[in-house]
Write a protein that holds these residues in place. Structure first.
Motif, short mmCIF file in Angstrom:
data_model
loop_
_atom_site.label_atom_id
_atom_site.label_comp_id
_atom_site.label_asym_id
_atom_site.label_seq_id
_atom_site.Cartn_x
_atom_site.Cartn_y
_atom_site.Cartn_z
N SER A 63 0.85 -1.19 0.00
CA SER A 63 0.00 0.00 0.00
C SER A 63 0.88 1.24 0.00
N GLY A 64 0.23 2.40 -0.05
CA GLY A 64 0.94 3.67 0.08
C GLY A 64 1.97 3.93 -1.00
N ILE A 65 1.62 3.66 -2.26
CA ILE A 65 2.58 3.82 -3.36
C ILE A 65 2.88 5.29 -3.61
N THR A 66 4.16 5.63 -3.70
CA THR A 66 4.60 6.94 -4.18
C THR A 66 5.87 6.74 -4.99
N ALA A 67 6.16 7.66 -5.88
CA ALA A 67 7.30 7.46 -6.78
C ALA A 67 7.90 8.80 -7.18
N ALA A 68 9.18 8.73 -7.54
CA ALA A 68 9.91 9.88 -8.09
C ALA A 68 10.93 9.30 -9.08
N GLY A 69 10.57 9.34 -10.37
CA GLY A 69 11.44 8.71 -11.36
C GLY A 69 11.48 7.21 -11.14
N ASP A 70 12.69 6.66 -11.09
CA ASP A 70 12.85 5.22 -10.89
C ASP A 70 12.68 4.81 -9.43
N ARG A 71 12.62 5.77 -8.53
CA ARG A 71 12.45 5.46 -7.10
C ARG A 71 10.98 5.25 -6.78
N VAL A 72 10.69 4.08 -6.23
CA VAL A 72 9.33 3.77 -5.80
C VAL A 72 9.36 3.45 -4.32
N LEU A 73 8.44 4.02 -3.58
CA LEU A 73 8.34 3.74 -2.15
C LEU A 73 6.95 3.20 -1.85
N VAL A 78 9.52 0.39 2.08
CA VAL A 78 10.44 -0.21 1.12
C VAL A 78 10.73 0.80 0.01
N GLN A 79 12.00 0.94 -0.35
CA GLN A 79 12.39 1.76 -1.49
C GLN A 79 12.91 0.84 -2.59
N LEU A 80 12.25 0.91 -3.74
CA LEU A 80 12.58 0.04 -4.87
C LEU A 80 13.13 0.87 -6.02
N ASP A 81 14.24 0.42 -6.61
CA ASP A 81 14.80 1.05 -7.79
C ASP A 81 14.31 0.27 -9.01
N LEU A 82 13.48 0.90 -9.83
CA LEU A 82 12.90 0.20 -10.97
C LEU A 82 13.95 -0.17 -12.01
#
Length: 643
Positions: A320-330, A343-347
């Motif tokens: 839940s709580g999806i937010t993103a900035a470019g390739d950064r997804v939290l 969690v911080q994911l690098d796409l």
């Protein structure tokens, strides 16, 4: 440890390292994830600090620190449930403080400073309009007698001057500005709809003076629920709708609505709180989103030009709580063996990093029970869903032939669903020898609108049948002891619990956490957001007073023949304390074992660590007296009338 090396002890008498002290001291709530430049922000709900919500910052170099100082609680009471309590831009933070309801501004160099006058006003769901130096938000006005007035308002960031932008409907949510600031979208709905029943999506032009012009309804109505309108970087409006039975993604372009990736899956959750997010734009032409099928959540990307949909492999089943900035997804992620974490994911690299966990403990997996998703038959040929947790403790085994007691959990809402994230509040039970059954009864979300609508007009029937049938299903398969079935739930789940104990002869004990016993009281003595909720779940009041009486456990205490314990916050405005107190008095008069545990200073749900501990240990102690097992640890006794 082999089976032969385990200690033999009856179910319920196993000693566990998962104690209430551990749960209270090591567990925090996480939410409200936001990105501002290279910094990530989130809220931590800390039981050890009386449930205070603290805004936390993680800098680009990985340093973490509290932002809001002691004495401030980042929380709002709009709709009573709150959410959307802060917004950030260029390192300046705007937030609602729970104690006085005022909006505050805080910079890295300054302490929080109020920007609105003190009064009976509440604010939530803030959107920063930087070009016009203002905050757009939902405002809830309690200054007059009668029902609160909800509007969309703008607030000057420096002077606090307030202008009403949109008014006239009962509820508003999700104001969002287009990237160039020229258009504003929002959600609205009216009694008796709840936001998961029917909402409308509107768009309007924003004039140079900030006024709203030429408002147009884009989608929605009484039979369509819209969720999370959001503008793409290119200025196209996206949203989630359940117009085809499933909450799916759509966009509005050139005056037409276009589905993006039709699926028998849900891309939304019920809007109990503000600020919810199941998708975000990870740059132009790409959405990262989460969706659920049969109670399990997945992560994916969607190419908005080609429609290509790609699932991202993660170890998480609750997202839940999806937010993103470019390739950064939290996002917030959890699973049966992983506590909820930011969690911080690098796409680009497909690598991830945990920024914060809801609990900082290292438990041997030998004490953790893994849930099994089950489907079981229920009334009228329908199928319902649940997660079954078997008793698990690597140090113990039960005497041959003994079957474990079962605790059935009826979740709150009732329009909600259970979570598959690691919850020590469940593992507390299973590591002591209880089986645990977490039921997504009819009316739960995640299974489509039709399944959600099973509860319309049938609250107190469908949910009760599904919980009872889930327990019977487990007993018939030989998983649990048919004579030691208990049920517990909070809020709406507390009502289901009391109704199951009153109107069905399945359970032998129960625990109600701030549960409803008199539906008429709930219909006439609750807050605005839920004041017409029961119109859909039961029927209009007072026109169908007969149904309210027929489904209220308080009127049928003669049918209740098993012990029950009640936990209640004394400042609860959603379910007032008199609901529990009337039921307790009736049970005492009847001579049934009953316990009542009230908590000063608590509202709807317990936030103080000592009260969470008292409730959990108190319920376990209560069942020990009912089911005849001896707890392995000393517990503070609960006073039991007629016990």
């Amino acid at each position: 440890m082999t089976e032969d090396e385990r200690t033999m002890a009856p179910y319920g008498a196993w000693k566990s390292p998962i104690t209430s002290n551990l749960i209270v001291s090591e567990t925090i709530g996480l939410g409200g994830v936001a990105v501002d430049g290279d910094r990530v922000y989130w809220l931590e709900g800390r039981p050890a600090e009386g449930g205070r919500n603290v805004l936390v910052q993680r800098t680009g170099n990985g340093q973490t620190q509290d932002v809001t100082p002691t004495g401030f609680n980042v929380r709002t009471r709009v709709h009573e449930y709150g959410g959307g309590a802060f917004a950030i831009k260029n390192s300046t933070i705007y937030f609602s403080n729970f104690a006085d309801g005022r909006l505050y501004a805080q910079t890295p160099e300054t302490e929080p400073a109020a920007i609105v006058e003190e009064g009976k006003l509440r604010y939530a769901d803030m959107q920063l309009d930087i070009g016009r130096d203002r905050i757009i938000c939902v405002r809830e006005d309690h200054r007059e007698d009668g029902e609160a007035v909800n509007t969309l308002a703008s607030i000057d960031r420096k002077t606090g001057k307030t202008d009403i932008l949109v008014s006239g409907n009962d509820f508003y949510a999700s104001p969002c500005l287009s990237p160039d600031g020229s258009q504003l979208a929002w959600l609205t709905w009216n009694h008796p709809c709840m936001p998961w029943d029917g909402t409308e999506l509107w768009v309007a032009a924003v004039g140079n003076d900030g006024a709203i012009e030429d408002a147009t309804k884009v989608a929605g109505g009484e039979k369509e629920s819209i969720f999370q309108p959001q503008w793409s970087p290119e200025g196209v409006l996206y949203f989630v709708s359940d117009r085809t039975d499933w909450w799916n993604l759509y966009r509005w372009t050139d005056g037409a609505i276009e589905p993006l990736c039709p699926m028998d899956a849900e891309f939304a959750t019920p809007q109990w709180v503000f600020g919810m997010s199941t998708y975000a734009f990870a740059g132009e032409g790409r959405i990262v989103c989460t969706y659920t099928r049969k109670g399990l959540w997945y992560l994916a990307t969607l190419n908005t030009a080609t429609g290509e949909f790609r699932q991202i492999e993660t170890p998480y089943t609750q997202i839940s709580g999806i937010t993103a900035a470019g390739d950064r997804v939290l996002f917030l992620g959890g699973s049966a063996d992983r506590a909820t974490a930011i969690v911080q994911l690098d796409l680009a690299s497909q690598t991830s990093e945990i920024l914060r966990q809801s609990m900082q403990i290292d438990l041997d997996p030998g004490y953790l029970s893994t849930p099994k998703p089950i489907e079981f038959p229920t009334e009228n040929g329908a199928t319902a869903y649940a997660f079954f947790y078997p008793p698990t403790n690597k140090d113990y085994s039960a005497p041959e032939g003994e079957k474990p007691p079962l605790l059935v959990k009826s979740h709150g809402g009732p329009t909600a669903s259970t979570s598959t994230s690691l919850r020590l509040s469940i593992q507390y039970w299973t590591s002591r020898g209880f089986a645990f059954l977490d039921v997504n009864y009819g009316g739960s979300t995640g299974y489509g609108r039709e399944y959600r609508q099973r509860l319309q007009g049938n609250w107190g029937i469908v949910d009760v049948d599904d919980c009872a049938n889930a327990a019977l299903y487990a007993a018939e398969l030989g998983w649990v002891d048919r004579e030691r079935l208990a049920i517990a739930g909070g809020s709406a789940g507390g009502y289901t619990t009391l109704a199951a104990l009153t109107f069905r002869d399945v359970f032998k004990a129960g625990a109600s956490y701030y549960g409803v016993s008199d539906l008429e009281v709930l219909a006439t003595d609750t807050h605005k957001f839920e004041s017409r909720y029961l119109d859909g779940l039961i029927g209009p009041y007072p026109e169908r007073q007969d149904l309210y009486k027929a489904r209220s456990p308080i009127h049928f205490t003669d049918r209740l023949s098993c012990p029950t314990i009640f936990f209640q916050g004394l400042e609860d405005k959603v379910v007032p304390p008199n609901q529990a107190e009337m039921m307790v008095a009736a049970l005492e008069k009847k001579g049934l074992p009953v316990a009542y545990v009230p908590f000063e200073g608590e509202q709807h749900g317990f936030r103080k660590g000592e009260n969470i501990k008292r409730a959990l240990d108190g319920e376990f102690y209560f069942y020990s007296r009912v089911f005849g097992y001896q707890p392995a640890e000393d517990l503070d006794p609960i006073e039991i009338a007629n016990g």
